[in-house]
Design an enzyme around this catalytic site. Sequence first.
Site, PDB file in Angstrom:
ATOM      1  N   LYS A  83       0.927  -1.080  -0.044  1.00 40.79           N
ATOM      2  CA  LYS A  83       0.038   0.125   0.054  1.00 40.79           C
ATOM      3  C   LYS A  83       0.836   1.089   0.202  1.00 40.79           C
ATOM      4  O   LYS A  83       1.795   1.335   0.843  1.00 40.79           O
ATOM      5  CB  LYS A  83      -0.908  -0.174   1.166  1.00 40.79           C
TER       6      LYS A  83
HETATM    7  O1  G3P Z   1      -8.236   1.661   4.165  1.00 41.20           O
HETATM    8  C1  G3P Z   1      -8.603   2.876   4.320  1.00 41.20           C
HETATM    9  C2  G3P Z   1      -9.526   2.856   5.508  1.00 41.20           C
HETATM   10  O2  G3P Z   1      -9.227   2.521   6.742  1.00 41.20           O
HETATM   11  C3  G3P Z   1      -9.989   4.553   6.105  1.00 41.20           C
HETATM   12  O3  G3P Z   1     -11.157   4.495   6.556  1.00 41.20           O
HETATM   13  O4  G3P Z   1     -12.729   5.252   8.272  1.00 41.20           O
HETATM   14  O5  G3P Z   1     -10.256   5.865   8.667  1.00 41.20           O
HETATM   15  O6  G3P Z   1     -11.512   6.924   6.712  1.00 41.20           O
HETATM   16  P1  G3P Z   1     -11.507   5.917   7.746  1.00 41.20           P
END
Ligand code: G3P
Length: 217
Positions: A83
């Site tokens: 990633k």
């Molecule tokens: O993999 C990306 C994800 O973990 C981001 O999610 O909820 O932190 O915006 P969030």
Amino acid sequence: MKFFVDTAEISEIASLADSGLVDGVTTNPSLIAKSGRNFIEVVREIADLIHGPVSAEVVALDKDGMLREAEVLRKIARNVCIKLPLTLEGLKACKALSDEGVMTNVTLCFSANQALLAAKAGASFISPFIGRLDDISQDGMQLIEDIRHIYDNYEFKTEILAASVRHPVHVLQAAKIGADVATMPPSVIRALAMHPLTDKGLETFAADWLKSGQTII
Ligand code: G3P
């Protein structure tokens, strides 16, 4: 649509793994920190549990540093997906890795132009963050639609991995648009199966069956 679970919690992944509904896992530095676990060890355990792509994110900010970290992460397991952040350095690293046939997931995508660059860099997956755009009153789902349109125009092979998914409606809308993957917290995967009328109907069936006095076995 492929479902990835967005967590580094082994117990959550294990409980969903035998459902057959989980096609991969995404982690990020915040999720790893939240797990309190050693990064390499927890990615190795996840990669043993789930045979699909397991995203492990670099933390270096320059291309060469990212490539050095990618060499460490690739060795963890064959299904580890590297990633990389959507920066020019991240795109350079993505191009170098994809040229070698390494699976890559370009993350922190917030515009269609960024997604266009990631596809040109040969990314295996692009991770547009729906929820974080919604959080600032922008339309996260419009980004998914724009990327789908652009990728289809040029037949890019990069898979759209809808990320920052906050609830089942995000999954539904992303599926209707044609995102290839949705990565979501375990709670959202479980919520997809829930409906009060299903519960109510099952209760009624059970009560009526009991009254029938019969058994199947
Ligand atoms: O993999 C990306 C994800 O973990 C981001 O999610 O909820 O932190 O915006 P969030």
